[in-house]
Scaffold this motif. Structure first.
Motif, PDB file in Angstrom:
ATOM      1  N   ARG A 101      45.288  45.003  41.439  1.00  0.00           N
ATOM      2  CA  ARG A 101      44.793  44.683  40.096  1.00  0.00           C
ATOM      3  C   ARG A 101      43.362  44.194  40.287  1.00  0.00           C
ATOM      4  O   ARG A 101      43.113  43.153  40.882  1.00  0.00           O
ATOM      5  N   THR A 103      41.063  42.776  38.542  1.00  0.00           N
ATOM      6  CA  THR A 103      40.662  41.430  38.117  1.00  0.00           C
ATOM      7  C   THR A 103      41.165  40.355  39.082  1.00  0.00           C
ATOM      8  O   THR A 103      40.554  39.312  39.205  1.00  0.00           O
ATOM      9  N   ARG A 104      42.247  40.605  39.782  1.00  0.00           N
ATOM     10  CA  ARG A 104      42.784  39.667  40.772  1.00  0.00           C
ATOM     11  C   ARG A 104      42.227  39.941  42.163  1.00  0.00           C
ATOM     12  O   ARG A 104      41.811  39.031  42.876  1.00  0.00           O
ATOM     13  N   ASP A 105      42.200  41.201  42.550  1.00  0.00           N
ATOM     14  CA  ASP A 105      41.940  41.539  43.947  1.00  0.00           C
ATOM     15  C   ASP A 105      40.477  41.680  44.325  1.00  0.00           C
ATOM     16  O   ASP A 105      40.150  41.653  45.504  1.00  0.00           O
ATOM     17  N   ARG A 108      39.990  38.317  46.196  1.00  0.00           N
ATOM     18  CA  ARG A 108      40.703  38.053  47.444  1.00  0.00           C
ATOM     19  C   ARG A 108      40.569  39.176  48.469  1.00  0.00           C
ATOM     20  O   ARG A 108      40.905  38.984  49.627  1.00  0.00           O
ATOM     21  N   ASP A 136      53.383  36.306  48.812  1.00  0.00           N
ATOM     22  CA  ASP A 136      53.061  36.296  47.380  1.00  0.00           C
ATOM     23  C   ASP A 136      54.312  36.203  46.517  1.00  0.00           C
ATOM     24  O   ASP A 136      54.295  35.535  45.500  1.00  0.00           O
TER      25      ASP A 136
END
Length: 140
Positions: A101, A103-105, A108, A136
Motif C-alpha cells: 500500500r 501510502t504505508r510502504d 517503511r 505485522d
C-alpha cells in the motif's frame, strides 16, 4: 482592476508551488515487493499465493515450497497510489492482506525501495532489508 490583481497573485502563487516541487514528484518510483515462504518444514504442502492490484490488475500466483518466493515491481508517483492484495492459503488457513500500500510502504520501504514479507506458521513478518523482521499480523 482588483480582479486582475487577484488573478495575477493566484497565478504567481500557483507557479511558485509548481516550481517548488521536486522533479521526483512527477517521476514514478519503483519498489520491489517479495513474499517468501518462511515455513520451517512444509515441503509436502506448499504455500499458495495469488496477488492482484486494487485496479483489477491480476499479477498471478504460485505454489511456494520452503524458501521459494513470489515477487514483482510496483511503480508509484504523483498520480498513482498503488495497492496490491495477496491471498495466501496453507493447510486450511487463508489470509488476504495488503502486500503493498503506497501510502504505508513508501515510508517503511524507502531506504532500499524493497518490501519483503516472510510468511511463517505463526504469522506474517515484514522487513525492508531482509535482516530486521517485524511481525505485522497473525493468520487469524
Amino acid at each position: 482592476m482588483k480582479k486582475c490583481m487577484l488573478l495575477l497573485i493566484l497565478g504567481l502563487a500557483s507557479y511558485a508551488t509548481f516550481i517548488s516541487l521536486k522533479q521526483n514528484d512527477f517521476e514514478s518510483e519503483s519498489y520491489d515487493v517479495r513474499i517468501i515462504n518462511g515455513f520451517s518444514n512444509n515441503s509436502s504442502l506448499p504455500l499458495i499465493i495469488w496477488c492482484e492490484s486494487e485496479y483489477g490488475g491480476d499479477i498471478g500466483g504460485r505454489a511456494l515450497q520452503e524458501r521459494d518466493d513470489f515477487s514483482w515491481s510496483v511503480k508509484s508517483g504523483l498520480w498513482k497510489t498503488p495497492l496490491f492484495f495477496c491471498t495466501i492459503k496453507w493447510d486450511g488457513k487463508r489470509k488476504k492482506f495488503e502486500a503493498f500500500r503506497e501510502t504505508r510502504d513508501r515510508y517503511r520501504c524507502e531506504k532500499y525501495r524493497q518490501c519483503f514479507w516472510l510468511v511463517k506458521e505463526d504469522g506474517f513478518y515484514f522487513s525492508s532489508d531482509e535482516i530486521a523482521w517485524r511481525k505485522d499480523f497473525s493468520w487469524t
